[in-house]
Scaffold this motif. Structure first.
Motif, PDB file in Angstrom:
ATOM      1  N   GLU A   1     -31.008  28.056  -0.098  1.00  0.00           N
ATOM      2  CA  GLU A   1     -31.621  27.037  -0.965  1.00  0.00           C
ATOM      3  C   GLU A   1     -33.101  27.334  -1.198  1.00  0.00           C
ATOM      4  O   GLU A   1     -33.627  27.081  -2.284  1.00  0.00           O
ATOM      5  N   GLN A   2     -33.789  27.851  -0.173  1.00  0.00           N
ATOM      6  CA  GLN A   2     -35.195  28.201  -0.347  1.00  0.00           C
ATOM      7  C   GLN A   2     -35.352  29.330  -1.369  1.00  0.00           C
ATOM      8  O   GLN A   2     -36.256  29.307  -2.197  1.00  0.00           O
ATOM      9  N   LEU A   3     -34.459  30.298  -1.299  1.00  0.00           N
ATOM     10  CA  LEU A   3     -34.508  31.400  -2.277  1.00  0.00           C
ATOM     11  C   LEU A   3     -34.240  30.884  -3.687  1.00  0.00           C
ATOM     12  O   LEU A   3     -34.903  31.278  -4.646  1.00  0.00           O
ATOM     13  N   MET A   4     -33.271  29.988  -3.808  1.00  0.00           N
ATOM     14  CA  MET A   4     -32.940  29.436  -5.125  1.00  0.00           C
ATOM     15  C   MET A   4     -34.118  28.641  -5.673  1.00  0.00           C
ATOM     16  O   MET A   4     -34.449  28.738  -6.861  1.00  0.00           O
ATOM     17  N   ALA A   5     -34.783  27.868  -4.798  1.00  0.00           N
ATOM     18  CA  ALA A   5     -35.931  27.057  -5.227  1.00  0.00           C
ATOM     19  C   ALA A   5     -37.083  27.964  -5.653  1.00  0.00           C
ATOM     20  O   ALA A   5     -37.732  27.723  -6.674  1.00  0.00           O
ATOM     21  N   LEU A   6     -37.308  29.001  -4.861  1.00  0.00           N
ATOM     22  CA  LEU A   6     -38.381  29.951  -5.142  1.00  0.00           C
ATOM     23  C   LEU A   6     -38.203  30.596  -6.513  1.00  0.00           C
ATOM     24  O   LEU A   6     -39.151  30.897  -7.222  1.00  0.00           O
ATOM     25  N   ASN A   7     -36.953  30.803  -6.905  1.00  0.00           N
ATOM     26  CA  ASN A   7     -36.634  31.440  -8.188  1.00  0.00           C
ATOM     27  C   ASN A   7     -36.360  30.431  -9.301  1.00  0.00           C
ATOM     28  O   ASN A   7     -35.920  30.804 -10.387  1.00  0.00           O
ATOM     29  N   GLN A   8     -36.580  29.143  -8.968  1.00  0.00           N
ATOM     30  CA  GLN A   8     -36.352  28.057  -9.936  1.00  0.00           C
ATOM     31  C   GLN A   8     -34.960  28.143 -10.564  1.00  0.00           C
ATOM     32  O   GLN A   8     -34.793  28.015 -11.796  1.00  0.00           O
ATOM     33  N   TYR A   9     -33.990  28.361  -9.715  1.00  0.00           N
ATOM     34  CA  TYR A   9     -32.602  28.460 -10.180  1.00  0.00           C
ATOM     35  C   TYR A   9     -32.147  27.101 -10.745  1.00  0.00           C
ATOM     36  O   TYR A   9     -32.218  26.087 -10.040  1.00  0.00           O
ATOM     37  N   PRO A  10     -31.701  27.045 -11.993  1.00  0.00           N
ATOM     38  CA  PRO A  10     -31.359  25.747 -12.597  1.00  0.00           C
ATOM     39  C   PRO A  10     -30.156  25.048 -11.934  1.00  0.00           C
ATOM     40  O   PRO A  10     -30.023  23.835 -12.040  1.00  0.00           O
ATOM     41  N   GLY A  11     -29.327  25.814 -11.246  1.00  0.00           N
ATOM     42  CA  GLY A  11     -28.151  25.199 -10.605  1.00  0.00           C
ATOM     43  C   GLY A  11     -28.402  24.788  -9.161  1.00  0.00           C
ATOM     44  O   GLY A  11     -27.445  24.497  -8.420  1.00  0.00           O
ATOM     45  N   LEU A  12     -29.686  24.751  -8.766  1.00  0.00           N
ATOM     46  CA  LEU A  12     -30.014  24.461  -7.362  1.00  0.00           C
ATOM     47  C   LEU A  12     -29.413  23.147  -6.866  1.00  0.00           C
ATOM     48  O   LEU A  12     -28.799  23.089  -5.806  1.00  0.00           O
ATOM     49  N   LYS A  13     -29.597  22.062  -7.658  1.00  0.00           N
ATOM     50  CA  LYS A  13     -29.135  20.729  -7.192  1.00  0.00           C
ATOM     51  C   LYS A  13     -27.621  20.727  -6.955  1.00  0.00           C
ATOM     52  O   LYS A  13     -27.133  20.192  -5.960  1.00  0.00           O
ATOM     53  N   ASP A  14     -26.874  21.289  -7.897  1.00  0.00           N
ATOM     54  CA  ASP A  14     -25.411  21.353  -7.754  1.00  0.00           C
ATOM     55  C   ASP A  14     -25.016  22.169  -6.530  1.00  0.00           C
ATOM     56  O   ASP A  14     -24.098  21.810  -5.791  1.00  0.00           O
ATOM     57  N   HIS A  15     -25.739  23.256  -6.344  1.00  0.00           N
ATOM     58  CA  HIS A  15     -25.419  24.139  -5.220  1.00  0.00           C
ATOM     59  C   HIS A  15     -25.731  23.437  -3.887  1.00  0.00           C
ATOM     60  O   HIS A  15     -24.953  23.500  -2.931  1.00  0.00           O
ATOM     61  N   GLN A  16     -26.872  22.743  -3.870  1.00  0.00           N
ATOM     62  CA  GLN A  16     -27.235  21.985  -2.661  1.00  0.00           C
ATOM     63  C   GLN A  16     -26.163  20.947  -2.344  1.00  0.00           C
ATOM     64  O   GLN A  16     -25.811  20.729  -1.177  1.00  0.00           O
ATOM     65  N   LEU A  17     -25.668  20.319  -3.398  1.00  0.00           N
ATOM     66  CA  LEU A  17     -24.632  19.288  -3.227  1.00  0.00           C
ATOM     67  C   LEU A  17     -23.381  19.886  -2.588  1.00  0.00           C
ATOM     68  O   LEU A  17     -22.779  19.286  -1.686  1.00  0.00           O
ATOM     69  N   GLN A  18     -23.025  21.086  -3.023  1.00  0.00           N
ATOM     70  CA  GLN A  18     -21.855  21.762  -2.433  1.00  0.00           C
ATOM     71  C   GLN A  18     -22.070  22.014  -0.942  1.00  0.00           C
ATOM     72  O   GLN A  18     -21.165  21.840  -0.136  1.00  0.00           O
ATOM     73  N   HIS A  19     -23.290  22.443  -0.605  1.00  0.00           N
ATOM     74  CA  HIS A  19     -23.602  22.678   0.814  1.00  0.00           C
ATOM     75  C   HIS A  19     -23.502  21.367   1.599  1.00  0.00           C
ATOM     76  O   HIS A  19     -22.935  21.333   2.687  1.00  0.00           O
ATOM     77  N   GLN A  20     -24.066  20.303   1.020  1.00  0.00           N
ATOM     78  CA  GLN A  20     -24.037  19.004   1.721  1.00  0.00           C
ATOM     79  C   GLN A  20     -22.604  18.524   1.915  1.00  0.00           C
ATOM     80  O   GLN A  20     -22.243  17.999   2.973  1.00  0.00           O
ATOM     81  N   GLN A  21     -21.778  18.702   0.878  1.00  0.00           N
ATOM     82  CA  GLN A  21     -20.376  18.269   0.979  1.00  0.00           C
ATOM     83  C   GLN A  21     -19.634  19.054   2.061  1.00  0.00           C
ATOM     84  O   GLN A  21     -18.808  18.505   2.783  1.00  0.00           O
ATOM     85  N   MET A  22     -19.975  20.329   2.175  1.00  0.00           N
ATOM     86  CA  MET A  22     -19.335  21.149   3.213  1.00  0.00           C
ATOM     87  C   MET A  22     -19.711  20.617   4.594  1.00  0.00           C
ATOM     88  O   MET A  22     -18.859  20.471   5.479  1.00  0.00           O
ATOM     89  N   ILE A  23     -20.995  20.315   4.790  1.00  0.00           N
ATOM     90  CA  ILE A  23     -21.455  19.803   6.093  1.00  0.00           C
ATOM     91  C   ILE A  23     -20.795  18.444   6.384  1.00  0.00           C
ATOM     92  O   ILE A  23     -20.375  18.173   7.520  1.00  0.00           O
ATOM     93  N   GLN A  24     -20.676  17.601   5.346  1.00  0.00           N
ATOM     94  CA  GLN A  24     -20.026  16.293   5.548  1.00  0.00           C
ATOM     95  C   GLN A  24     -18.556  16.467   5.941  1.00  0.00           C
ATOM     96  O   GLN A  24     -18.050  15.773   6.815  1.00  0.00           O
ATOM     97  N   GLU A  25     -17.894  17.417   5.291  1.00  0.00           N
ATOM     98  CA  GLU A  25     -16.481  17.661   5.642  1.00  0.00           C
ATOM     99  C   GLU A  25     -16.362  18.172   7.072  1.00  0.00           C
ATOM    100  O   GLU A  25     -15.465  17.785   7.814  1.00  0.00           O
ATOM    101  N   MET A  26     -17.309  19.026   7.453  1.00  0.00           N
ATOM    102  CA  MET A  26     -17.297  19.537   8.828  1.00  0.00           C
ATOM    103  C   MET A  26     -17.510  18.400   9.821  1.00  0.00           C
ATOM    104  O   MET A  26     -16.926  18.393  10.908  1.00  0.00           O
ATOM    105  N   GLU A  27     -18.355  17.439   9.449  1.00  0.00           N
ATOM    106  CA  GLU A  27     -18.578  16.284  10.346  1.00  0.00           C
ATOM    107  C   GLU A  27     -17.270  15.536  10.577  1.00  0.00           C
ATOM    108  O   GLU A  27     -16.985  15.094  11.695  1.00  0.00           O
ATOM    109  N   LEU A  28     -16.472  15.394   9.521  1.00  0.00           N
ATOM    110  CA  LEU A  28     -15.175  14.716   9.667  1.00  0.00           C
ATOM    111  C   LEU A  28     -14.246  15.519  10.579  1.00  0.00           C
ATOM    112  O   LEU A  28     -13.562  14.964  11.445  1.00  0.00           O
ATOM    113  N   TYR A  29     -14.248  16.839  10.387  1.00  0.00           N
ATOM    114  CA  TYR A  29     -13.413  17.686  11.254  1.00  0.00           C
ATOM    115  C   TYR A  29     -13.881  17.607  12.711  1.00  0.00           C
ATOM    116  O   TYR A  29     -13.067  17.667  13.637  1.00  0.00           O
TER     117      TYR A  29
END
Ligand SMILES: [Fe+2]
Length: 198
Positions: free
Chosen positions: A110-138
């Motif tokens: 995410e830091q690399l994406m932010a540094l490069n001003q990647y336009p899909g950063l927010k969506d990508h961050q959301l995917q990471h967050q969803q993965m962590i939330q799913e892991m919490e359930l597991y």
């Protein structure tokens, strides 16, 4: 796995006892050959269930590829720990390591994406967050029924990582012209403290 352990123990006892017949007797050597064959077959079966790094998974960004290869390795180590199931503690440690490194990697990516001003950063961050939330359930399931949860966790980690690397992670490749975090001490600092076990 339990039955296999019993079988190996029984064969080892037979080897020890049959050596009493003398080193020239064929029985212990036959049993040793059977044991070696079981080991080779088991190893092959174990490897078939593991993730394999393929060149087609590479992003061409050294830092990202390093992290992805390490994640593949850590998930395979977790898989081995569950397969041999020597102790619950070892399984837990292997799982903790996967989770910690996943969070650490997400942070770097995410830091690399932010540094490069990647336009899909927010969506990508959301995917990471969803993965962590799913892991919490597991992990909740793991605390109440570890034997069942381990299989679910392994399947989830293997399929999620492969899908993510081959899918979403490829989308940022053209945007990441700055590919190192070395020039910023703060960005380069590992954020392992953000990555406590779930
Ligand atoms: Fe990602």
């Amino acid at each position: 796995m339990f039955l296999l352990s019993i079988l190996i123990m029984a064969l080892l006892i037979i080897v020890i006892l049959s050596f009493m017949l003398g080193f020239s007797h064929p029985l212990p050597w036959i049993v040793i050959s059977v044991l070696a064959t079981i080991g080779i077959i088991h190893d092959k079966l174990l490897k078939r269930k593991q993730l394999i790094w393929q060149d087609s998974m590479a992003t061409g960004i050294a830092l990202i590829d390093h992290d992805h290869k390490r994640l593949v390795m850590l998930i395979n180590m977790f898989q081995e720990a569950t397969e041999f199931n020597i102790s619950a503690r070892k399984v837990q440690l292997a799982l903790d390591e996967v989770i910690q490194y996943t969070k650490y990697h997400f942070n770097r990516e995410e830091q690399l994406m932010a540094l490069n001003q990647y336009p899909g950063l927010k969506d990508h961050q959301l995917q990471h967050q969803q993965m962590i939330q799913e892991m919490e359930l597991y992990m909740q399931e793991y605390r109440s029924d570890p034997d069942v949860a381990i299989e679910h966790i392994l399947q989830f980690l293997q399929s999620w990582l492969m899908d993510h690397i081959k899918g979403n992670d490829r989308q940022y490749i053209p945007y990441l012209t700055i590919t190192s975090l070395d020039n910023d001490a703060e960005l380069h600092k590992p954020r392992i403290d953000d990555a406590k076990p779930l």
